[in-house]
Design a protein around this motif. Sequence first.
Motif, PDB file in Angstrom:
ATOM      1  N   PRO A 479     -11.471  -4.841 -15.810  1.00  0.00           N
ATOM      2  CA  PRO A 479     -10.552  -4.735 -16.938  1.00  0.00           C
ATOM      3  C   PRO A 479      -9.558  -3.583 -16.829  1.00  0.00           C
ATOM      4  O   PRO A 479      -8.848  -3.310 -17.793  1.00  0.00           O
ATOM      5  N   MET A 480      -9.536  -2.854 -15.746  1.00  0.00           N
ATOM      6  CA  MET A 480      -8.508  -1.828 -15.559  1.00  0.00           C
ATOM      7  C   MET A 480      -8.115  -1.828 -14.087  1.00  0.00           C
ATOM      8  O   MET A 480      -8.874  -2.280 -13.231  1.00  0.00           O
ATOM      9  N   ASP A 481      -6.903  -1.340 -13.816  1.00  0.00           N
ATOM     10  CA  ASP A 481      -6.457  -1.412 -12.431  1.00  0.00           C
ATOM     11  C   ASP A 481      -7.109  -0.318 -11.596  1.00  0.00           C
ATOM     12  O   ASP A 481      -7.759   0.590 -12.110  1.00  0.00           O
ATOM     13  N   ARG A 482      -6.941  -0.429 -10.284  1.00  0.00           N
ATOM     14  CA  ARG A 482      -7.599   0.467  -9.334  1.00  0.00           C
ATOM     15  C   ARG A 482      -7.191   1.913  -9.536  1.00  0.00           C
ATOM     16  O   ARG A 482      -8.022   2.827  -9.435  1.00  0.00           O
ATOM     17  N   ALA A 483      -5.951   2.176  -9.824  1.00  0.00           N
ATOM     18  CA  ALA A 483      -5.476   3.551 -10.021  1.00  0.00           C
ATOM     19  C   ALA A 483      -6.190   4.218 -11.185  1.00  0.00           C
ATOM     20  O   ALA A 483      -6.597   5.385 -11.101  1.00  0.00           O
ATOM     21  N   ASP A 484      -6.371   3.472 -12.299  1.00  0.00           N
ATOM     22  CA  ASP A 484      -7.077   4.034 -13.444  1.00  0.00           C
ATOM     23  C   ASP A 484      -8.529   4.353 -13.085  1.00  0.00           C
ATOM     24  O   ASP A 484      -9.073   5.385 -13.470  1.00  0.00           O
ATOM     25  N   ARG A 485      -9.145   3.434 -12.347  1.00  0.00           N
ATOM     26  CA  ARG A 485     -10.540   3.656 -11.980  1.00  0.00           C
ATOM     27  C   ARG A 485     -10.698   4.884 -11.077  1.00  0.00           C
ATOM     28  O   ARG A 485     -11.636   5.664 -11.234  1.00  0.00           O
ATOM     29  N   ARG A 524     -17.736  12.666  -1.940  1.00  0.00           N
ATOM     30  CA  ARG A 524     -17.319  11.523  -2.740  1.00  0.00           C
ATOM     31  C   ARG A 524     -15.895  11.705  -3.256  1.00  0.00           C
ATOM     32  O   ARG A 524     -15.084  10.774  -3.245  1.00  0.00           O
ATOM     33  N   GLU A 525     -15.582  12.935  -3.691  1.00  0.00           N
ATOM     34  CA  GLU A 525     -14.229  13.181  -4.195  1.00  0.00           C
ATOM     35  C   GLU A 525     -13.198  13.039  -3.086  1.00  0.00           C
ATOM     36  O   GLU A 525     -12.091  12.528  -3.312  1.00  0.00           O
ATOM     37  N   THR A 526     -13.551  13.482  -1.888  1.00  0.00           N
ATOM     38  CA  THR A 526     -12.628  13.327  -0.762  1.00  0.00           C
ATOM     39  C   THR A 526     -12.353  11.852  -0.483  1.00  0.00           C
ATOM     40  O   THR A 526     -11.214  11.454  -0.211  1.00  0.00           O
ATOM     41  N   GLN A 527     -13.389  11.032  -0.580  1.00  0.00           N
ATOM     42  CA  GLN A 527     -13.196   9.589  -0.398  1.00  0.00           C
ATOM     43  C   GLN A 527     -12.277   9.010  -1.463  1.00  0.00           C
ATOM     44  O   GLN A 527     -11.396   8.191  -1.174  1.00  0.00           O
ATOM     45  N   VAL A 528     -12.472   9.433  -2.702  1.00  0.00           N
ATOM     46  CA  VAL A 528     -11.639   8.925  -3.797  1.00  0.00           C
ATOM     47  C   VAL A 528     -10.192   9.367  -3.619  1.00  0.00           C
ATOM     48  O   VAL A 528      -9.250   8.584  -3.822  1.00  0.00           O
ATOM     49  N   LEU A 529     -10.012  10.650  -3.227  1.00  0.00           N
ATOM     50  CA  LEU A 529      -8.645  11.146  -3.009  1.00  0.00           C
ATOM     51  C   LEU A 529      -7.965  10.377  -1.878  1.00  0.00           C
ATOM     52  O   LEU A 529      -6.776  10.055  -1.959  1.00  0.00           O
ATOM     53  N   ALA A 531      -8.628   7.316  -1.022  1.00  0.00           N
ATOM     54  CA  ALA A 531      -8.307   5.981  -1.524  1.00  0.00           C
ATOM     55  C   ALA A 531      -7.052   6.011  -2.391  1.00  0.00           C
ATOM     56  O   ALA A 531      -6.194   5.121  -2.306  1.00  0.00           O
ATOM     57  N   ARG A 532      -6.943   7.053  -3.222  1.00  0.00           N
ATOM     58  CA  ARG A 532      -5.755   7.157  -4.079  1.00  0.00           C
ATOM     59  C   ARG A 532      -4.510   7.446  -3.252  1.00  0.00           C
ATOM     60  O   ARG A 532      -3.443   6.871  -3.470  1.00  0.00           O
ATOM     61  N   ASN A 533      -4.655   8.336  -2.252  1.00  0.00           N
ATOM     62  CA  ASN A 533      -3.498   8.694  -1.430  1.00  0.00           C
ATOM     63  C   ASN A 533      -3.018   7.527  -0.578  1.00  0.00           C
ATOM     64  O   ASN A 533      -1.830   7.398  -0.291  1.00  0.00           O
ATOM     65  N   LEU A 536      -0.525   5.614  -2.166  1.00  0.00           N
ATOM     66  CA  LEU A 536       0.775   6.270  -2.272  1.00  0.00           C
ATOM     67  C   LEU A 536       1.397   6.550  -0.907  1.00  0.00           C
ATOM     68  O   LEU A 536       2.454   7.172  -0.823  1.00  0.00           O
ATOM     69  N   GLY A 537       0.697   6.144   0.181  1.00  0.00           N
ATOM     70  CA  GLY A 537       1.231   6.373   1.515  1.00  0.00           C
ATOM     71  C   GLY A 537       1.093   7.791   2.004  1.00  0.00           C
ATOM     72  O   GLY A 537       1.810   8.234   2.908  1.00  0.00           O
ATOM     73  N   ILE A 538       0.128   8.546   1.408  1.00  0.00           N
ATOM     74  CA  ILE A 538      -0.104   9.941   1.797  1.00  0.00           C
ATOM     75  C   ILE A 538      -1.229   9.971   2.820  1.00  0.00           C
ATOM     76  O   ILE A 538      -2.226   9.267   2.662  1.00  0.00           O
ATOM     77  N   PRO A 539      -1.116  10.789   3.902  1.00  0.00           N
ATOM     78  CA  PRO A 539      -2.185  10.855   4.908  1.00  0.00           C
ATOM     79  C   PRO A 539      -3.511  11.253   4.286  1.00  0.00           C
ATOM     80  O   PRO A 539      -3.564  11.958   3.280  1.00  0.00           O
ATOM     81  N   ALA A 540      -4.606  10.812   4.915  1.00  0.00           N
ATOM     82  CA  ALA A 540      -5.953  11.078   4.408  1.00  0.00           C
ATOM     83  C   ALA A 540      -6.256  12.566   4.441  1.00  0.00           C
ATOM     84  O   ALA A 540      -5.741  13.318   5.267  1.00  0.00           O
TER      85      ALA A 540
END
Length: 543
Positions: A479-485, A524-529, A531-533, A536-540
């Motif tokens: 019920p919410m998009d990936r960015a919100d999650r 875990r936070e590094t993985q989420v960052l 995924a978010r980056n 946006l086309g930002i390097p891992a």
Amino acid sequence: MHGDIRTFETVFLLLLGFVVVLGELARRLKVAYPIVLVLGGLLLSLFPDLPRVRLNPELFFLAVLPPLLFHAAWLTSLREFRYNLASILLLAFGLVVFTVTGVAIAGERLFLLLNWKTGFLLGAILAPTDAIAAASIAKRVGLPGRITDVLEGESLINDASGLLGLEFALALIMSGETPSASIGVLRLLYLVLAGILVGLVVAWTVHWLELHIDDAPIELTVGLLSAYTAYILAEKIHASGVLAVVTAGFYLSRESATFFSPPVRLQAYALWDTIDFVLNGLVFVLIGLQLPFILAGLHNYTSVTLLLDAIAINVIIIGLRLVWVYPSSYIAYLFQRHVLKQPEPRPQVKQVFITGWTGMRGVLALAAALSIPETLSDGRAFPGRNLILFLTFSVILVTLVLQGLTLPWLIRFLGLGGADEDHSEEAYARLHMQNAARIYLEAGTMRGSLKAAAIFPEFVQPDDFHVGGSLIELPNDAPMDRADRLTITLQVLNVQRQAIVDLRGQGRINDRLLRTLERDLDLRETQVLDARNSRLGIPATKS
């Protein structure tokens, strides 16, 4: 000059290669690496064509000791250090005085060319245990946590009392004057208090800088610089550089949860683990490589005399520790039980014995022995210097190798392996993290600020203590998009991180468990960052 540089390059590469090969050998043999490295260095010293590398005590004290002590203090749990402080002080100061006195008395009776003054000097050199060797061997052989905590705490601060004894012994021999007891007490107080104060000032300054810097390489460099700054400033005012570094390490480790971002924290642990391994490896190999230099000054001694002297000093050093630990452990128990009102169990004989048996000496003792001047102020040779060097080397070799190799067998024989392991604290902490995430999501849903009601089971799963692994891999009909999650995931991770920091502040968990849980959250936070980056086309993120 050019030839000297080329020789240095060759020796440095050879040493690093030895460290890598011997470190891997220790891993395969499942033996604590200080033991293998010392024995490897000893064997290498027997090859006549290899370059000779002399350990420079000034270089060791300035360049190598600060980062090693800083990292050892960083990894030590302050809660356990405070809880065991009575036991630690009785070993770090009481045992040092007992050892120095015992060796001084024995020096005049058992060893040729030694009197009570040079015996006092030898005792001061051999009294402190080695923080690096103790931590490495204790973890490798599976010592019970309580014993490991006491040994690490002892070896972190007994360097100060041992170096004070060394200072007094050298003054006694060089000038012929005997410092009074009152001067000794005042000097010790200044050494300790001024060293701690310098460490706190440096740590406060570095903490402030870290809060205003957001660049990983600079932050890590500032952290490394803090170890050297604390040591050098304390030595400049003739305080304890050892205690200054240890204090700074304790403080900055405690506060790192507030000023390091997750990627920087992960990089910091990787950097310090590498520094620790390389420097430790080099110094333990160098211990073994010193044998030719030590033997070169022993032409006036027969092999039988040297062997008997080596046996005698090792029996004395090990025996004095075993004699001391039994009454001191009971005194610490009475103090903790009746004065501090701590729920301390009566010490078990077998645990006390293991504490007494685990008294390894290392490179600090050898560096202290090598720092003895070769001549007195009147030009005469320093009495017994070569014998002191040999006896120091023999104690390092025996305590590292004999005690280190027999510890696993003794622990199994006495039934102490993992005897006091208790995972209830970790289970409680993970459940607390789960509840913190649940409360945050429920509150956000009720306020309408989070659209999490429909996917709540995916965020907090009943069969897991963590935030659920499905936070990144989401169903298409969510019920919410990936960015919100991803955004909500980062918020929940920050809530959980603060929850365990609060637990540590309340004394409910120790620093070691905090670092373990913190690492889980950071990864875990590094993985989420990442995924978010990637959206946006930002390097891992590098970690």
